[in-house]
Design a protein around this motif. Structure first.
Motif, PDB file in Angstrom:
ATOM      1  N   SER A 139      -2.273   8.291  -1.053  1.00 28.98           N
ATOM      2  CA  SER A 139      -3.387   7.324  -1.149  1.00 28.98           C
ATOM      3  C   SER A 139      -4.295   7.375  -0.127  1.00 28.98           C
ATOM      4  CB  SER A 139      -2.426   5.845  -1.293  1.00 28.98           C
ATOM      5  OG  SER A 139      -2.130   5.510  -0.322  1.00 28.98           O
ATOM      6  N   LYS A 176      -7.873  14.551  -7.864  1.00 28.54           N
ATOM      7  CA  LYS A 176      -7.780  13.558  -6.865  1.00 28.54           C
ATOM      8  C   LYS A 176      -6.988  12.491  -7.061  1.00 28.54           C
ATOM      9  CE  LYS A 176     -11.210  10.300  -6.783  1.00 28.54           C
ATOM     10  NZ  LYS A 176     -12.632   9.493  -6.912  1.00 28.54           N
ATOM     11  N   TYR A 224      -6.928   9.608  -0.730  1.00 27.61           N
ATOM     12  CA  TYR A 224      -7.917   9.035  -1.798  1.00 27.61           C
ATOM     13  C   TYR A 224      -8.645   8.150  -1.023  1.00 27.61           C
ATOM     14  CZ  TYR A 224      -9.938   5.598  -4.730  1.00 27.61           C
ATOM     15  OH  TYR A 224     -11.039   5.105  -5.672  1.00 27.61           O
ATOM     16  N   MET A 256     -12.644   8.698  -1.509  1.00 24.92           N
ATOM     17  CA  MET A 256     -12.709   7.985  -2.645  1.00 24.92           C
ATOM     18  C   MET A 256     -14.130   8.050  -3.681  1.00 24.92           C
ATOM     19  SD  MET A 256     -13.213   4.469  -1.491  1.00 24.92           S
ATOM     20  CE  MET A 256     -11.436   4.359  -0.528  1.00 24.92           C
TER      21      MET A 256
END
Length: 432
Positions: free
Chosen positions: A301, A318, A304, A308
């Motif tokens: 994460s 992704k 990400y 993002m």
């Protein structure tokens, strides 16, 4: 034994909370003090609620129920939240500069006040313009229309994303107008109130109400209005008003056409305003990774968070935001976006991404950001730092990424120009 550890933890963290409030009352302007207060509300008060009202029954959240019953998880959680205030106290306060410092440019001398003030006024009033030119202006005649209407067109839903952004910027601009003034008068508050109300009404989310309380409170405190007992009274009043607002919100907006029991209402309140449950489940997944695993790999994460804004069409693999993985694991599902997610914070996300080292990385990032923001000696950056680190302790980065980017840009801008302000704004000739 576990109950005793919980009680001692609550006492220990409460001492740090009182100390932070005391220092703020005394006028100390370390942002980490506000972090301790926010941390106490969302991570320690749930322990008090367990003693007063009992532990919630997570009927619809099996992952929470599983981690709640594990004593080792609870003990580690207690030691973790006991350690954080001490770590912040040591690492989060800016150091006093020794010797002679280099002469720096004055913020008020570099930035022309009138253009800045005009820009802030335009941003503050912009929601009204976006409302008038929205696809369906009458759609917003009801509060939180985006949540209370069962049938929302794709056009309106897409446009509301823009509404959400400009309303947040409007609130920040209104508070910035207060921060750049020498003194805040009643007229100043009355002038910005209608625009704050419009932004809150159009946005429709509870988060913006909390942001308004936080920023207005910080502006009044920074100008010396909320001194001594006034600060304590304002904090208690803000908590009371937010609690009442949340209760009315759940009854009239979130569960408008649904009947729920008082037990479930209490559980929902804990899920919304407590971060103990998500942190405990993350700790549980580290202890028993053979039975519960939130992320597919370490740093997933976090990857990400850095990328993002790359369209998923360009990068099919992704990663998702942390809340997607967390919610899926909580419900015993394969990782997938189901249209909603649990509210998570940076502290437990750091644990999931960096294992036990995340217990240091998470809070130390908060310390670093507080010290960096405080070192700018800029009232606008200081206010934004308080907001950003508060949000990091309450929601995931994806929920407020534009604000984080704005904070970074302001830091780089201030670093590049070597701009600071004086502790007391007094150059009335430039401002008036």
């Amino acid at each position: 034994m576990v109950d005793l550890i919980n009680f001692l933890t609550l006492i220990w963290v409460s001492i740090w909370f009182v100390r932070a409030c005391y220092d703020i009352i005394k006028g100390k302007n370390n942002t980490i003090l506000f972090a301790i207060i926010v941390f106490y509300v969302f991570f320690a008060i749930p322990i008090a609620l367990d003693f007063l009202y009992g532990k919630p029954f997570y009927k619809y959240y099996p992952g929470f129920e599983l981690s709640k019953k594990d004593n080792l998880t609870t003990i580690i959680y207690c030691f973790y939240i006991s350690f954080i205030p001490l770590l912040w106290w040591i690492t989060g306060k800016k150091r006093k500069k020794d010797g002679k410092s280099k002469k720096q440019l004055n913020f008020r001398e570099v930035i022309l006040y009138k253009p800045l003030r005009i820009l802030l006024i335009l941003m503050m009033t912009s929601p009204l313009i976006f409302w008038v030119f929205s696809p369906e202006p009458f759609f917003y005649s009801n509060y939180a229309a985006i949540l209370t209407n069962d049938f929302v067109s794709k056009e309106v839903h897409s446009y509301h994303t823009l509404i959400s952004l400009v309303t947040i910027l409007s609130v920040m601009s209104g508070c910035a107008l207060l921060l750049i003034k020498d003194k805040i008068s009643t007229i100043d508050l009355i002038t910005i109130f209608p625009w704050l109300f419009i932004s809150v009404w159009l946005n429709g989310k509870r988060a913006i109400v909390i942001i308004v309380f936080l920023l207005i409170g910080y502006a009044l405190w920074s100008k010396g209005i909320l001194k001594s007992w006034r600060f304590l009274i304002s904090v208690l009043l803000a908590v009371l008003l937010v609690t009442l607002y949340s209760s009315m919100y759940q009854e009239n907006v979130r569960y408008k056409n649904t009947s729920i029991s008082s037990e479930q209402e209490y559980t929902n309140f804990r899920v919304d305003y407590g971060r103990d449950d998500v942190t405990k489940m993350t700790i549980y997944s580290e202890l028993y990774d053979d039975g519960m695993k939130i992320l597919d790999y370490r740093g997933q994460s976090t990857l990400y968070n850095f990328f993002m804004f790359i369209p998923r069409d360009w990068w099919q693999a992704k990663p998702w935001p942390y809340a997607v993985y967390f919610t899926s694991e909580m419900l015993y599902m394969e990782p997938s976006f189901i249209g909603w997610g649990m509210t998570t914070s940076w502290l437990e996300e750091a644990i999931a991404n960096f294992s036990w080292f995340g217990m240091l990385i998470g809070p130390l990032l908060i310390s670093f950001m507080c010290r960096l923001g405080d070192s700018m000696n800029n009232p606008l950056i200081s206010a934004l730092t308080v907001l950003v680190i508060s949000l990091l302790l309450v929601v995931q980065l994806a929920a407020f990424a534009p604000l984080m980017i704005l904070w970074i840009l302001l830091i780089l801008w201030s670093k590049t120009l070597n701009i600071t302000t004086k502790p007391t704004l007094s150059n009335k000739k430039i401002y008036n």
